[in-house]
Design a protein around this motif. Structure first.
Motif, short mmCIF file in Angstrom:
data_model
loop_
_atom_site.label_atom_id
_atom_site.label_comp_id
_atom_site.label_asym_id
_atom_site.label_seq_id
_atom_site.Cartn_x
_atom_site.Cartn_y
_atom_site.Cartn_z
N LEU A 22 0.83 -1.21 0.00
CA LEU A 22 0.00 0.00 0.00
C LEU A 22 0.86 1.25 0.00
O LEU A 22 0.55 2.24 -0.68
CB LEU A 22 -0.95 -0.02 1.20
CG LEU A 22 -2.05 -1.08 1.15
CD1 LEU A 22 -2.94 -0.97 2.39
CD2 LEU A 22 -2.90 -0.97 -0.12
N LEU A 23 1.95 1.23 0.75
CA LEU A 23 2.86 2.38 0.73
C LEU A 23 3.48 2.56 -0.66
O LEU A 23 3.59 3.69 -1.17
CB LEU A 23 3.97 2.18 1.77
CG LEU A 23 3.56 2.37 3.23
CD1 LEU A 23 4.70 1.94 4.16
CD2 LEU A 23 3.16 3.82 3.50
N THR A 26 0.85 3.88 -3.07
CA THR A 26 0.58 5.28 -2.76
C THR A 26 1.60 6.17 -3.45
O THR A 26 1.26 7.18 -4.09
CB THR A 26 0.62 5.52 -1.24
OG1 THR A 26 -0.41 4.75 -0.61
CG2 THR A 26 0.39 7.00 -0.92
N ASP A 27 2.88 5.81 -3.33
CA ASP A 27 3.94 6.60 -3.98
C ASP A 27 3.79 6.59 -5.50
O ASP A 27 3.96 7.63 -6.15
CB ASP A 27 5.31 6.05 -3.60
CG ASP A 27 5.67 6.32 -2.14
OD1 ASP A 27 5.04 7.21 -1.53
OD2 ASP A 27 6.58 5.64 -1.62
N ASN A 30 0.82 8.76 -6.46
CA ASN A 30 1.14 10.17 -6.23
C ASN A 30 2.08 10.73 -7.28
O ASN A 30 2.15 11.95 -7.48
CB ASN A 30 1.76 10.35 -4.84
CG ASN A 30 0.73 10.31 -3.72
OD1 ASN A 30 -0.45 10.55 -3.95
ND2 ASN A 30 1.16 10.00 -2.51
N THR A 46 -2.10 -6.41 -2.91
CA THR A 46 -1.57 -6.20 -1.56
C THR A 46 -0.75 -7.37 -1.04
O THR A 46 -0.05 -7.24 -0.03
CB THR A 46 -2.70 -5.92 -0.55
OG1 THR A 46 -3.60 -7.03 -0.53
CG2 THR A 46 -3.45 -4.66 -0.90
N THR A 63 -7.47 -2.10 3.23
CA THR A 63 -7.23 -1.92 1.79
C THR A 63 -8.39 -1.20 1.12
O THR A 63 -8.18 -0.31 0.28
CB THR A 63 -6.97 -3.27 1.11
OG1 THR A 63 -5.79 -3.85 1.66
CG2 THR A 63 -6.78 -3.10 -0.40
N TRP A 66 -8.15 2.33 2.05
CA TRP A 66 -7.05 2.97 1.30
C TRP A 66 -7.51 3.31 -0.11
O TRP A 66 -7.26 4.41 -0.61
CB TRP A 66 -5.85 2.02 1.26
CG TRP A 66 -4.72 2.51 0.40
CD1 TRP A 66 -3.72 3.35 0.76
CD2 TRP A 66 -4.48 2.17 -0.98
NE1 TRP A 66 -2.86 3.56 -0.31
CE2 TRP A 66 -3.31 2.85 -1.38
CE3 TRP A 66 -5.14 1.37 -1.90
CZ2 TRP A 66 -2.79 2.75 -2.66
CZ3 TRP A 66 -4.62 1.26 -3.18
CH2 TRP A 66 -3.46 1.93 -3.55
N THR A 69 -9.79 6.31 -0.05
CA THR A 69 -9.06 7.56 0.19
C THR A 69 -8.31 8.02 -1.04
O THR A 69 -8.37 9.19 -1.42
CB THR A 69 -8.07 7.36 1.36
OG1 THR A 69 -8.79 7.06 2.55
CG2 THR A 69 -7.24 8.62 1.59
N ILE A 70 -7.59 7.09 -1.70
CA ILE A 70 -6.83 7.45 -2.90
C ILE A 70 -7.77 7.93 -4.01
O ILE A 70 -7.51 8.94 -4.68
CB ILE A 70 -6.01 6.24 -3.39
CG1 ILE A 70 -4.86 5.93 -2.43
CG2 ILE A 70 -5.47 6.49 -4.80
CD1 ILE A 70 -3.75 6.96 -2.40
N GLN A 73 -9.03 11.43 -3.09
CA GLN A 73 -7.98 12.45 -3.14
C GLN A 73 -7.55 12.77 -4.56
O GLN A 73 -7.33 13.94 -4.91
CB GLN A 73 -6.77 11.99 -2.32
CG GLN A 73 -6.98 12.00 -0.82
CD GLN A 73 -5.76 11.50 -0.07
OE1 GLN A 73 -4.83 10.93 -0.66
NE2 GLN A 73 -5.74 11.72 1.23
N LYS A 74 -7.40 11.73 -5.38
CA LYS A 74 -6.89 11.90 -6.73
C LYS A 74 -7.99 12.08 -7.77
O LYS A 74 -7.70 12.35 -8.94
CB LYS A 74 -6.02 10.70 -7.12
CG LYS A 74 -4.80 10.52 -6.23
CD LYS A 74 -3.90 11.74 -6.27
CE LYS A 74 -2.69 11.56 -5.39
NZ LYS A 74 -1.82 12.76 -5.40
#
Length: 261
Positions: A22-23, A26-27, A30, A46, A63, A66, A69-70, A73-74
């Motif tokens: 997940l990290l 995310t990167d 982004n 995952t 998950t 997550w 949220t993504i 946000q995006k």
């Protein structure tokens, strides 16, 4: 003119390490510079293609939160498959998370018996055909690719689609089949096909070469990347697809049939 921007993320996966994956994703998300409608992650993004169902989450799990949220946000749709538990059953489930927080899902229909997936997960029995910016998208998972009837275009209005999308953990040793079948599905269904695969070795030391591809309705490969991580955004044109279908009206001659489930 209707256009659809799809971003494919071909990535290594950290074996059975949800937090690390997940990290990482995310990167990667982004880092996107181009506008897009849909971000596509691999199958079981995952964990890798694991039979360790103790790692399964519920639909209220970390998950799914997550992804919500993504997506919010995006302002993109985020999709990929994860292990999901419902009561005493486990599913390899593709999640289709929208920016407004609403989601759809598809449970993998064809379980990979050769890898004993059918001993750990329950098969799905219904399709998910969703719509984005004038495109109808049929979502499927990995081994489903080998079963053309499940993807076959039908004259029924609720079975027609413009894009066939596969998320996968497809090993390198069968990559020729992967590339050939993606192309075949595009030609026979007169649609765009998007296949997103992982790269690298999994926890069973099985190597995945990726070969993420986008194919048009004539079988022409619009994008292909192998053996390395890659993020790619492609624009699909509805006008181009419609022109192919009008010039070569093959779908009207297709057989009508029902699948018993």
């Amino acid at each position: 003119m209707s256009t659809l921007h799809i971003t494919t993320i071909q990535s290594i996966l950290h074996w059975e390490d949800k937090e690390a994956n997940l990290l990482m994703f995310t990167d990667k998300i982004n880092s996107l510079q181009q506008p897009t409608h849909v971000v596509v992650l691999p199958e079981m993004f995952t964990t890798g293609f694991s039979m360790n169902t103790s790692l399964a989450e519920t639909m209220d799990g970390a998950t799914i939160q997550w992804m919500r949220t993504i997506a919010q946000q995006k302002k993109v749709i985020v999709t990929g498959s994860v292990m999901i538990q419902e009561d005493d059953c486990y599913y390899n489930r593709l999640i289709w998370m929208q920016p407004n927080g609403q989601l759809g899902y598809y449970n993998k229909r064809h379980l990979f018996g050769f890898g004993k997936e059918d001993a750990h997960y329950k098969a799905g029995n219904s399709k998910l055909i969703t719509q984005v910016n004038g495109f109808k998208i049929n979502v499927q998972i990995c081994y489903d690719l080998r079963f053309p009837v499940w993807a076959r275009q039908s004259n029924a209005s609720d079975s027609k689609y413009d894009v066939l999308l596969y998320v996968a953990n497809w090993p390198q040793k069968r990559s020729h089949a992967w590339k050939t079948l993606l192309t075949a599905r595009a030609i026979e269904n007169q649609c765009y096909v998007v296949g997103v695969n992982r790269v690298g070795n999994d926890g069973n030391k099985i190597y995945h070469s990726g070969n993420t591809m986008v194919v048009d309705a004539l079988g022409e490969i619009l994008y292909h990347e192998a053996d390395k991580e890659a993020i790619h955004t492609i624009t699909l044109q509805k006008e181009t697809l419609d022109a192919v279908r009008q010039q070569f009206p093959f779908l009207k001659d297709a057989d009508d049939f029902n699948i018993l489930v």
